[in-house]
Design a protein around this motif. Structure first.
Motif, PDB file in Angstrom:
ATOM      1  N   GLY A  15      61.821  60.723  76.565  1.00 40.06           N
ATOM      2  CA  GLY A  15      60.759  61.555  77.124  1.00 40.06           C
ATOM      3  C   GLY A  15      60.314  62.652  76.183  1.00 40.06           C
ATOM      4  N   HIS A  16      61.184  63.032  75.205  1.00 37.31           N
ATOM      5  CA  HIS A  16      60.785  64.044  74.232  1.00 37.31           C
ATOM      6  C   HIS A  16      59.653  63.551  73.331  1.00 37.31           C
ATOM      7  CE1 HIS A  16      63.846  66.889  75.302  1.00 37.31           C
ATOM      8  NE2 HIS A  16      64.836  66.044  75.060  1.00 37.31           N
ATOM      9  N   LEU A  17      59.510  62.241  73.219  1.00 37.18           N
ATOM     10  CA  LEU A  17      58.462  61.701  72.349  1.00 37.18           C
ATOM     11  C   LEU A  17      57.077  61.801  72.970  1.00 37.18           C
ATOM     12  CD1 LEU A  17      60.274  58.468  71.082  1.00 37.18           C
ATOM     13  CD2 LEU A  17      60.189  60.719  69.990  1.00 37.18           C
ATOM     14  N   LEU A  18      57.013  61.974  74.295  1.00 40.32           N
ATOM     15  CA  LEU A  18      55.711  62.001  74.965  1.00 40.32           C
ATOM     16  C   LEU A  18      55.746  63.045  76.071  1.00 40.32           C
ATOM     17  CD1 LEU A  18      52.895  60.705  75.141  1.00 40.32           C
ATOM     18  CD2 LEU A  18      53.825  59.128  76.852  1.00 40.32           C
ATOM     19  N   PRO A  19      55.102  64.196  75.896  1.00 41.12           N
ATOM     20  CA  PRO A  19      55.071  65.223  76.946  1.00 41.12           C
ATOM     21  C   PRO A  19      54.360  64.706  78.197  1.00 41.12           C
ATOM     22  CG  PRO A  19      54.388  66.125  74.821  1.00 41.12           C
ATOM     23  CD  PRO A  19      54.455  64.643  74.657  1.00 41.12           C
ATOM     24  N   GLU A  20      54.780  65.242  79.315  1.00 41.64           N
ATOM     25  CA  GLU A  20      54.196  64.815  80.591  1.00 41.64           C
ATOM     26  C   GLU A  20      52.743  65.294  80.704  1.00 41.64           C
ATOM     27  OE1 GLU A  20      55.231  65.107  85.392  1.00 41.64           O
ATOM     28  OE2 GLU A  20      56.437  66.163  83.889  1.00 41.64           O
ATOM     29  N   GLY A  21      51.890  64.438  81.236  1.00 45.25           N
ATOM     30  CA  GLY A  21      50.481  64.768  81.418  1.00 45.25           C
ATOM     31  C   GLY A  21      49.622  64.575  80.185  1.00 45.25           C
ATOM     32  N   THR A  22      50.106  63.833  79.208  1.00 44.12           N
ATOM     33  CA  THR A  22      49.330  63.590  77.983  1.00 44.12           C
ATOM     34  C   THR A  22      48.181  62.620  78.267  1.00 44.12           C
ATOM     35  OG1 THR A  22      51.323  63.878  76.676  1.00 44.12           O
ATOM     36  CG2 THR A  22      49.453  62.813  75.598  1.00 44.12           C
ATOM     37  N   PRO A  23      46.963  62.905  77.805  1.00 38.68           N
ATOM     38  CA  PRO A  23      45.856  61.954  77.985  1.00 38.68           C
ATOM     39  C   PRO A  23      46.167  60.613  77.332  1.00 38.68           C
ATOM     40  CG  PRO A  23      45.037  64.108  77.295  1.00 38.68           C
ATOM     41  CD  PRO A  23      46.520  64.169  77.191  1.00 38.68           C
ATOM     42  N   THR A  24      45.587  59.564  77.890  1.00 38.77           N
ATOM     43  CA  THR A  24      45.890  58.208  77.419  1.00 38.77           C
ATOM     44  C   THR A  24      45.511  58.013  75.960  1.00 38.77           C
ATOM     45  OG1 THR A  24      45.455  57.422  79.671  1.00 38.77           O
ATOM     46  CG2 THR A  24      45.538  55.760  77.917  1.00 38.77           C
ATOM     47  N   LEU A  25      44.405  58.586  75.535  1.00 35.49           N
ATOM     48  CA  LEU A  25      43.965  58.400  74.161  1.00 35.49           C
ATOM     49  C   LEU A  25      44.900  59.066  73.146  1.00 35.49           C
ATOM     50  CD1 LEU A  25      40.097  58.902  74.557  1.00 35.49           C
ATOM     51  CD2 LEU A  25      41.354  56.747  74.343  1.00 35.49           C
ATOM     52  N   LEU A  26      45.601  60.097  73.576  1.00 33.77           N
ATOM     53  CA  LEU A  26      46.474  60.834  72.664  1.00 33.77           C
ATOM     54  C   LEU A  26      47.904  60.303  72.647  1.00 33.77           C
ATOM     55  CD1 LEU A  26      45.362  64.529  73.307  1.00 33.77           C
ATOM     56  CD2 LEU A  26      44.674  63.012  71.450  1.00 33.77           C
ATOM     57  N   ILE A  27      48.216  59.358  73.513  1.00 32.40           N
ATOM     58  CA  ILE A  27      49.597  58.865  73.601  1.00 32.40           C
ATOM     59  C   ILE A  27      50.080  58.268  72.276  1.00 32.40           C
ATOM     60  CG2 ILE A  27      51.049  57.093  74.646  1.00 32.40           C
ATOM     61  CD1 ILE A  27      49.722  57.685  77.306  1.00 32.40           C
ATOM     62  N   PRO A  28      49.354  57.343  71.636  1.00 35.10           N
ATOM     63  CA  PRO A  28      49.863  56.801  70.350  1.00 35.10           C
ATOM     64  C   PRO A  28      50.024  57.861  69.271  1.00 35.10           C
ATOM     65  CG  PRO A  28      48.082  55.441  71.223  1.00 35.10           C
ATOM     66  CD  PRO A  28      48.087  56.707  72.028  1.00 35.10           C
ATOM     67  N   ILE A  29      49.082  58.813  69.235  1.00 36.40           N
ATOM     68  CA  ILE A  29      49.148  59.844  68.195  1.00 36.40           C
ATOM     69  C   ILE A  29      50.356  60.751  68.405  1.00 36.40           C
ATOM     70  CG2 ILE A  29      47.920  61.792  67.163  1.00 36.40           C
ATOM     71  CD1 ILE A  29      45.307  60.457  67.980  1.00 36.40           C
ATOM     72  N   LEU A  30      50.578  61.186  69.650  1.00 38.53           N
ATOM     73  CA  LEU A  30      51.698  62.083  69.923  1.00 38.53           C
ATOM     74  C   LEU A  30      53.035  61.395  69.715  1.00 38.53           C
ATOM     75  CD1 LEU A  30      50.525  64.128  73.039  1.00 38.53           C
ATOM     76  CD2 LEU A  30      50.755  64.878  70.677  1.00 38.53           C
ATOM     77  N   ILE A  31      53.133  60.128  70.097  1.00 36.59           N
ATOM     78  CA  ILE A  31      54.383  59.398  69.876  1.00 36.59           C
ATOM     79  C   ILE A  31      54.674  59.287  68.383  1.00 36.59           C
ATOM     80  CG2 ILE A  31      55.486  57.144  70.081  1.00 36.59           C
ATOM     81  CD1 ILE A  31      54.217  56.834  72.798  1.00 36.59           C
ATOM     82  N   THR A  32      53.641  59.011  67.606  1.00 38.28           N
ATOM     83  CA  THR A  32      53.829  58.920  66.150  1.00 38.28           C
ATOM     84  C   THR A  32      54.261  60.257  65.561  1.00 38.28           C
ATOM     85  OG1 THR A  32      52.120  57.207  66.050  1.00 38.28           O
ATOM     86  CG2 THR A  32      52.726  58.294  63.980  1.00 38.28           C
ATOM     87  N   ILE A  33      53.600  61.337  66.006  1.00 35.27           N
ATOM     88  CA  ILE A  33      53.933  62.668  65.480  1.00 35.27           C
ATOM     89  C   ILE A  33      55.352  63.070  65.852  1.00 35.27           C
ATOM     90  CG2 ILE A  33      53.357  65.115  65.632  1.00 35.27           C
ATOM     91  CD1 ILE A  33      50.431  64.309  65.930  1.00 35.27           C
ATOM     92  N   GLU A  34      55.733  62.855  67.108  1.00 30.51           N
ATOM     93  CA  GLU A  34      57.084  63.232  67.541  1.00 30.51           C
ATOM     94  C   GLU A  34      58.150  62.385  66.868  1.00 30.51           C
ATOM     95  OE1 GLU A  34      58.056  65.717  69.365  1.00 30.51           O
ATOM     96  OE2 GLU A  34      56.011  66.441  69.623  1.00 30.51           O
ATOM     97  N   THR A  35      57.845  61.115  66.642  1.00 29.22           N
ATOM     98  CA  THR A  35      58.805  60.261  65.941  1.00 29.22           C
ATOM     99  C   THR A  35      59.012  60.731  64.513  1.00 29.22           C
ATOM    100  OG1 THR A  35      58.131  58.370  67.300  1.00 29.22           O
ATOM    101  CG2 THR A  35      59.348  57.892  65.279  1.00 29.22           C
ATOM    102  N   ILE A  36      57.908  61.080  63.843  1.00 27.72           N
ATOM    103  CA  ILE A  36      58.023  61.586  62.472  1.00 27.72           C
ATOM    104  C   ILE A  36      58.792  62.903  62.444  1.00 27.72           C
ATOM    105  CG2 ILE A  36      56.700  62.471  60.511  1.00 27.72           C
ATOM    106  CD1 ILE A  36      54.521  60.456  61.190  1.00 27.72           C
ATOM    107  N   SER A  37      58.537  63.774  63.414  1.00 31.38           N
ATOM    108  CA  SER A  37      59.255  65.060  63.455  1.00 31.38           C
ATOM    109  C   SER A  37      60.748  64.858  63.682  1.00 31.38           C
ATOM    110  CB  SER A  37      58.672  65.951  64.552  1.00 31.38           C
ATOM    111  OG  SER A  37      58.921  65.402  65.830  1.00 31.38           O
ATOM    112  N   GLN A  38      61.113  63.833  64.448  1.00 27.31           N
ATOM    113  CA  GLN A  38      62.538  63.542  64.643  1.00 27.31           C
ATOM    114  C   GLN A  38      63.164  63.004  63.365  1.00 27.31           C
ATOM    115  OE1 GLN A  38      64.645  63.930  67.233  1.00 27.31           O
ATOM    116  NE2 GLN A  38      63.115  64.933  68.522  1.00 27.31           N
TER     117      GLN A  38
END
Length: 227
Positions: free
Chosen positions: A127-150
């Motif tokens: 769940g840390h990879l995707l904050p709650e309430g994220t718009p659908t269009l931003l889901i791939p971008i946020l997952i990629t960013i959080e994965t890279i940050s990890q």
């Protein structure tokens, strides 16, 4: 004679055998072993107090499940602290100035905290990879960013320790070289640079201890997120 300032960070060789293994094993021989007597000498008493204080500071932000890591975290901090301090002595080598050594310590321990989080609380860890309430269009971008940050976390641990120790050693080397050059030309200026060299050495001792503590403290914070 050194042809480059960075030659001091090269692993010394003896008959084709790298001495970095000896440098990493030596610190464990310098710590006196505790005894079973009721009353120890002053050195063992001071060592026990120092270790207890460091361990209590590391375990304060952790939950009870994380206290199982007390031996690993405390041993790692004492090991890094010893390596960093021994590297300030003449005719010695500092293994922690090698990025490969630091990454070899950071990556397995960071990966262990991630595996613990995926095993104990997989929903929260993912769940840390995707904050709650994220718009659908931003889901791939946020997952990629959080994965890279990890994935950057162990790299940041290794680079931070390497960069701080390397910068301090280079600064001391430059100041010592300037002192030797100025000694026959301007003795008064050489005395001032010698005083500056003493202050830099004291600062580097503090940096050697603080960076070891920061390395282990960040690992404990990563562990706290996954337990």
């Amino acid at each position: 004679m050194m042809t480059s300032l960075f030659d001091q960070f090269m692993s010394p060789m003896c008959m084709g055998i790298p001495l970095i293994a000896l440098a990493t094993l030596l610190p464990w021989l310098l710590w006196p072993a505790p005894t079973t007597r009721w009353l120890d000498n002053r050195l063992l008493t001071l060592q026990s107090w120092f270790i207890n204080q460091l361990t209590s500071h590391l375990l304060t932000p952790l939950k009870l499940k994380g206290h199982k890591w007390a031996t690993i975290l405390t041993s790692l901090m004492l090991f890094l602290m010893s390596l960093n301090m021994l590297g300030l002595m003449p005719y010695t080598f500092t293994p922690t100035t090698q990025l490969s050594v630091n990454l070899g310590l950071a990556i397995p321990l960071w990966l262990a905290t991630v595996i613990i989080g995926l095993r104990n609380q997989p929903t929260i860890a993912l769940g840390h990879l995707l904050p709650e309430g994220t718009p659908t269009l931003l889901i791939p971008i946020l997952i990629t960013i959080e994965t890279i940050s990890q994935l950057i976390r162990p790299l940041a641990l290794g680079v931070r320790l390497t960069a701080n120790l390397t910068a301090g050693h280079l600064l001391i080397q430059l100041t010592a070289t300037a002192t030797l050059v100025l000694l026959p030309l301007m003795p008064a200026m050489a005395v001032m640079t010698t005083m500056l060299l003493c202050l830099l050495t004291m600062l580097e001792i503090a940096v050697a201890m603080i960076q070891a503590y920061v390395f282990v403290l960040l690992l404990s914070l990563y562990l706290q997120e996954n337990i």
